[in-house]
Design a protein around this motif. Structure first.
Motif, PDB file in Angstrom:
ATOM      1  N   PRO A   1     -11.516   1.321  -7.748  1.00 37.74           N
ATOM      2  CA  PRO A   1     -11.886   1.765  -9.094  1.00 37.74           C
ATOM      3  C   PRO A   1     -13.016   0.947  -9.706  1.00 37.74           C
TER       4      PRO A   1
ATOM      5  N   PHE B   1     -14.818   4.076  -7.814  1.00 37.24           N
ATOM      6  CA  PHE B   1     -13.772   4.784  -7.075  1.00 37.24           C
ATOM      7  C   PHE B   1     -14.228   5.154  -5.661  1.00 37.24           C
TER       8      PHE B   1
ATOM      9  N   ASN C   1      -5.947   1.757  -5.806  1.00 35.92           N
ATOM     10  CA  ASN C   1      -6.040   1.891  -7.263  1.00 35.92           C
ATOM     11  C   ASN C   1      -4.761   1.471  -7.968  1.00 35.92           C
TER      12      ASN C   1
END
Length: 206
Positions: A51, A55, A125
């Motif tokens: 992220p 991303f 993430n």
């Protein structure tokens, strides 16, 4: 929008089983009036991605995967320890779904589940998801499609690994000789966030 996993949790039905039954010519064993929703479900998609770098997908061998469990927690995963995440497919590792009587209870369960989730070998993430669900805007139910750009555009991961990541790293380190004997790919260290890597945490020599 609801995914089928969220729907299954709040209505107590196995939608895939029902779909297969319909495909086999069976009738639905209930009507719309029979359905009742209870509680709140929240889903997080656990991705092999960074992220903090727009991303971008992350690839590598999963040295250790520790999934959360307990009441109100469901993990639908397609990867486990020793598997290789390549650039050929979507980097989705798992869907983490939680349930609670109230939305706040569901959020609390989700926060615990994210803390208990550890993936070593690729960037994920997971810590970003923790930042999302802990944010006051999310907890107030005021999230929009601009939420990330407005509130988390400058997000970066904490410098100290979470406790579960340290536990998973210790376990992976302890089991590495055994796994390397059956899967040599596991012996390679491709995790840029491996806490053993930069000398901040030391292990005893065996």
């Amino acid at each position: 929008k609801f995914e089928h996993t969220d729907t299954e949790i709040v209505v107590g039905l196995d939608l895939v089983k029902l779909q297969l039954g319909i495909a086999a010519g069976e009738a639905l064993p209930f009507s719309q009036a029979d359905l009742r929703q209870r509680g709140h479900a929240i889903e997080c998609r656990v991705y092999a991605e960074d992220p903090a770098a727009g991303f971008l997908p992350s690839t590598g061998t999963l040295l250790r995967v520790v999934e959360p469990g307990g009441p109100g927690v469901r993990v639908d995963s397609g990867f486990g320890t020793g598997d290789v995440v390549t650039h050929f497919y979507d980097p989705l590792l798992a869907k983490l779904v939680v349930w609670g009587v109230t939305r706040q209870q569901a959020i609390g369960t989700l926060q615990r589940a994210l803390r208990d989730y550890a993936v070593l070998g690729v960037t994920t993430n997971l810590q970003f998801l923790q930042a999302v669900v802990s944010h006051p805007v999310f907890q107030a139910g005021e999230v929009t499609t601009a939420f990330v750009d407005r509130t988390l555009s400058d997000w970066s991961p904490p410098t100290t690994p979470p406790d579960m990541a340290l536990i998973a790293a210790a376990l992976a380190d302890h089991l590495a000789p055994v796994q390397a004997a059956t899967n040599p790919a596991v012996a390679s260290d491709s995790d840029p966030y491996n806490p053993w890597r930069d000398g901040r945490f030391h292990r005893e020599e065996r």
